[in-house]
Design a protein around this motif. Structure first.
Motif, PDB file in Angstrom:
ATOM      1  N   VAL A 184       0.856  -1.179   0.000  1.00  0.00           N
ATOM      2  CA  VAL A 184       0.000   0.000   0.000  1.00  0.00           C
ATOM      3  C   VAL A 184       0.895   1.234   0.000  1.00  0.00           C
ATOM      4  N   VAL A 185       0.707   2.095  -0.991  1.00  0.00           N
ATOM      5  CA  VAL A 185       1.476   3.332  -1.097  1.00  0.00           C
ATOM      6  C   VAL A 185       0.521   4.487  -0.808  1.00  0.00           C
ATOM      7  N   THR A 186       0.800   5.256   0.210  1.00  0.00           N
ATOM      8  CA  THR A 186      -0.107   6.321   0.610  1.00  0.00           C
ATOM      9  C   THR A 186      -0.037   7.501  -0.348  1.00  0.00           C
ATOM     10  N   ARG A 187      -1.065   8.333  -0.308  1.00  0.00           N
ATOM     11  CA  ARG A 187      -1.063   9.546  -1.117  1.00  0.00           C
ATOM     12  C   ARG A 187       0.099  10.447  -0.730  1.00  0.00           C
ATOM     13  N   THR A 188       0.388  10.506   0.565  1.00  0.00           N
ATOM     14  CA  THR A 188       1.493  11.338   1.031  1.00  0.00           C
ATOM     15  C   THR A 188       2.813  10.853   0.457  1.00  0.00           C
ATOM     16  N   GLU A 189       3.030   9.536   0.452  1.00  0.00           N
ATOM     17  CA  GLU A 189       4.270   8.987  -0.111  1.00  0.00           C
ATOM     18  C   GLU A 189       4.378   9.311  -1.591  1.00  0.00           C
ATOM     19  N   ILE A 190       3.267   9.171  -2.304  1.00  0.00           N
ATOM     20  CA  ILE A 190       3.285   9.474  -3.733  1.00  0.00           C
ATOM     21  C   ILE A 190       3.620  10.942  -3.948  1.00  0.00           C
ATOM     22  N   TRP A 191       2.966  11.813  -3.184  1.00  0.00           N
ATOM     23  CA  TRP A 191       3.223  13.244  -3.320  1.00  0.00           C
ATOM     24  C   TRP A 191       4.689  13.566  -3.052  1.00  0.00           C
ATOM     25  N   GLU A 192       5.232  13.014  -1.967  1.00  0.00           N
ATOM     26  CA  GLU A 192       6.608  13.324  -1.576  1.00  0.00           C
ATOM     27  C   GLU A 192       7.635  12.823  -2.575  1.00  0.00           C
ATOM     28  N   HIS A 193       7.298  11.750  -3.307  1.00  0.00           N
ATOM     29  CA  HIS A 193       8.262  11.184  -4.249  1.00  0.00           C
ATOM     30  C   HIS A 193       8.083  11.703  -5.674  1.00  0.00           C
ATOM     31  N   LEU A 194       6.929  12.304  -5.972  1.00  0.00           N
ATOM     32  CA  LEU A 194       6.682  12.739  -7.345  1.00  0.00           C
ATOM     33  C   LEU A 194       6.651  14.249  -7.530  1.00  0.00           C
ATOM     34  N   TYR A 195       6.630  14.987  -6.424  1.00  0.00           N
ATOM     35  CA  TYR A 195       6.515  16.437  -6.537  1.00  0.00           C
ATOM     36  C   TYR A 195       7.577  17.101  -5.681  1.00  0.00           C
ATOM     37  N   ASP A 196       8.223  18.141  -6.238  1.00  0.00           N
ATOM     38  CA  ASP A 196       9.256  18.826  -5.472  1.00  0.00           C
ATOM     39  C   ASP A 196       8.654  19.955  -4.650  1.00  0.00           C
ATOM     40  N   GLN A 197       9.499  20.610  -3.867  1.00  0.00           N
ATOM     41  CA  GLN A 197       9.011  21.594  -2.910  1.00  0.00           C
ATOM     42  C   GLN A 197       8.425  22.838  -3.569  1.00  0.00           C
ATOM     43  N   ASN A 198       8.717  23.066  -4.827  1.00  0.00           N
ATOM     44  CA  ASN A 198       8.200  24.241  -5.522  1.00  0.00           C
ATOM     45  C   ASN A 198       6.940  23.954  -6.333  1.00  0.00           C
ATOM     46  N   ASP A 199       6.497  22.702  -6.313  1.00  0.00           N
ATOM     47  CA  ASP A 199       5.330  22.331  -7.107  1.00  0.00           C
ATOM     48  C   ASP A 199       4.068  22.931  -6.480  1.00  0.00           C
ATOM     49  N   GLU A 200       3.239  23.526  -7.316  1.00  0.00           N
ATOM     50  CA  GLU A 200       2.019  24.167  -6.825  1.00  0.00           C
ATOM     51  C   GLU A 200       0.769  23.403  -7.253  1.00  0.00           C
ATOM     52  N   THR A 260      -7.525   0.593  -4.972  1.00  0.00           N
ATOM     53  CA  THR A 260      -7.618   1.602  -3.915  1.00  0.00           C
ATOM     54  C   THR A 260      -7.816   0.918  -2.574  1.00  0.00           C
ATOM     55  N   ARG A 261      -7.065   1.359  -1.570  1.00  0.00           N
ATOM     56  CA  ARG A 261      -7.295   0.946  -0.188  1.00  0.00           C
ATOM     57  C   ARG A 261      -7.823   2.179   0.525  1.00  0.00           C
ATOM     58  N   ARG A 262      -9.117   2.210   0.739  1.00  0.00           N
ATOM     59  CA  ARG A 262      -9.761   3.424   1.239  1.00  0.00           C
ATOM     60  C   ARG A 262      -9.161   3.868   2.564  1.00  0.00           C
ATOM     61  N   GLY A 263      -8.857   5.151   2.614  1.00  0.00           N
ATOM     62  CA  GLY A 263      -8.260   5.713   3.811  1.00  0.00           C
ATOM     63  C   GLY A 263      -6.787   5.410   3.956  1.00  0.00           C
ATOM     64  N   MET A 264      -6.231   4.667   2.995  1.00  0.00           N
ATOM     65  CA  MET A 264      -4.831   4.270   3.086  1.00  0.00           C
ATOM     66  C   MET A 264      -4.031   4.729   1.863  1.00  0.00           C
ATOM     67  N   GLY A 265      -4.432   4.274   0.671  1.00  0.00           N
ATOM     68  CA  GLY A 265      -3.682   4.642  -0.516  1.00  0.00           C
ATOM     69  C   GLY A 265      -3.968   3.700  -1.664  1.00  0.00           C
ATOM     70  N   TYR A 266      -2.940   3.354  -2.423  1.00  0.00           N
ATOM     71  CA  TYR A 266      -3.094   2.562  -3.628  1.00  0.00           C
ATOM     72  C   TYR A 266      -2.107   1.395  -3.645  1.00  0.00           C
ATOM     73  N   VAL A 267      -2.515   0.333  -4.359  1.00  0.00           N
ATOM     74  CA  VAL A 267      -1.670  -0.850  -4.511  1.00  0.00           C
ATOM     75  C   VAL A 267      -1.648  -1.236  -5.980  1.00  0.00           C
ATOM     76  N   LEU A 268      -0.462  -1.503  -6.503  1.00  0.00           N
ATOM     77  CA  LEU A 268      -0.355  -2.107  -7.827  1.00  0.00           C
ATOM     78  C   LEU A 268      -0.063  -3.587  -7.634  1.00  0.00           C
ATOM     79  N   GLY A 269      -0.911  -4.436  -8.183  1.00  0.00           N
ATOM     80  CA  GLY A 269      -0.694  -5.874  -8.030  1.00  0.00           C
ATOM     81  C   GLY A 269      -1.895  -6.678  -8.449  1.00  0.00           C
TER      82      GLY A 269
END
Length: 223
Positions: A168-184, A212-221
């Motif tokens: 399970v990959v959380t939305r926060t993890e995805i955001w932190e790994h795909l977007y830099d600090q200047n992304d709006e 989708t894992r509701r309230g958690m994030g996403y899984v590829l598999g």
């Protein structure tokens, strides 16, 4: 994937950062070693690209501090110091690769991707999930043998999910790994891009691979 570029030659640093962004990476950029160390301690980077001769703290010192803290983030030195003893020192300190200036951007890009794959335990072979095949070296995607065309951002998201396949990959993890600090980008951009991926990866197939894992994030598999 999110990377830090620490290079005090401003035009070179911006060129590298822009090239990586065009390839779908999120990039934080600094020209100072002290700031680079603060960034490295505060963000979950997939790779650190460090010049050695930085003001404030050298690349050597940044690497030593990162490894002392137990971080296993891949580190690639990008430097004009081409002596054998410099390469040996870097590798002995825990660097994952060493690129000497001048360099071809395509080689740097390939080496960055390689150290990231190794960092996730996916050294060389394509990632296969059911009938989905992701070739991280060639940046190609096929499902049931048919090529799937993705944008750079879509591909980067899929690759990150694939490197974490079955987790399970959380939305926060995805955001932190795909977007830099200047992304709006707006807060729902992760869900939007998951939707784009589903339309290309799953829409025409009975077996769905993005869950989708509701309230958690996403899984590829395979579920």
């Amino acid at each position: 994937m999110r990377v830090l570029v620490a290079e005090d030659h401003a035009s070179l640093a911006r060129s590298v950062a822009n090239g990586l962004r065009e390839e779908g990476f999120a990039v934080d950029l600094t020209f100072d070693g002290e700031e680079a160390l603060r960034y490295a301690g505060a963000n979950p980077y997939d790779c650190l690209i460090l010049d050695i001769m930085l003001p404030g703290k050298t690349g050597w010192q940044i690497l030593e501090a990162v490894r002392k803290d137990g971080a296993k983030t891949p580190v690639l030195f990008l430097t004009a110091k081409d002596a054998v003893e410099d390469r040996v020192r870097g590798l002995n300190l825990g660097a994952d690769d060493y690129v000497v200036k001048p360099f071809a951007f395509e080689e740097l890009l390939a080496r960055v991707r390689a150290v990231i794959r190794r960092g996730h335990g996916r050294a060389g072979a394509p990632i296969v999930v059911g009938d989905l095949e992701i070739d991280a070296a060639a940046k190609t995607v096929r499902r049931a043998g048919k090529p799937i065309i993705l944008s750079a951002r879509e591909y980067t998201l899929l690759e990150y999910l694939a490197l974490r396949c079955g987790e399970v990959v959380t939305r926060t993890e995805i955001w932190e790994h795909l977007y830099d600090q200047n992304d709006e980008s707006v807060s729902n951009v992760v869900d939007v891009y998951i939707g784009y991926l589903r339309s290309k990866i799953d829409r025409d197939h009975e077996t769905k691979l993005i869950h989708t894992r509701r309230g958690m994030g996403y899984v590829l598999g395979m579920m």
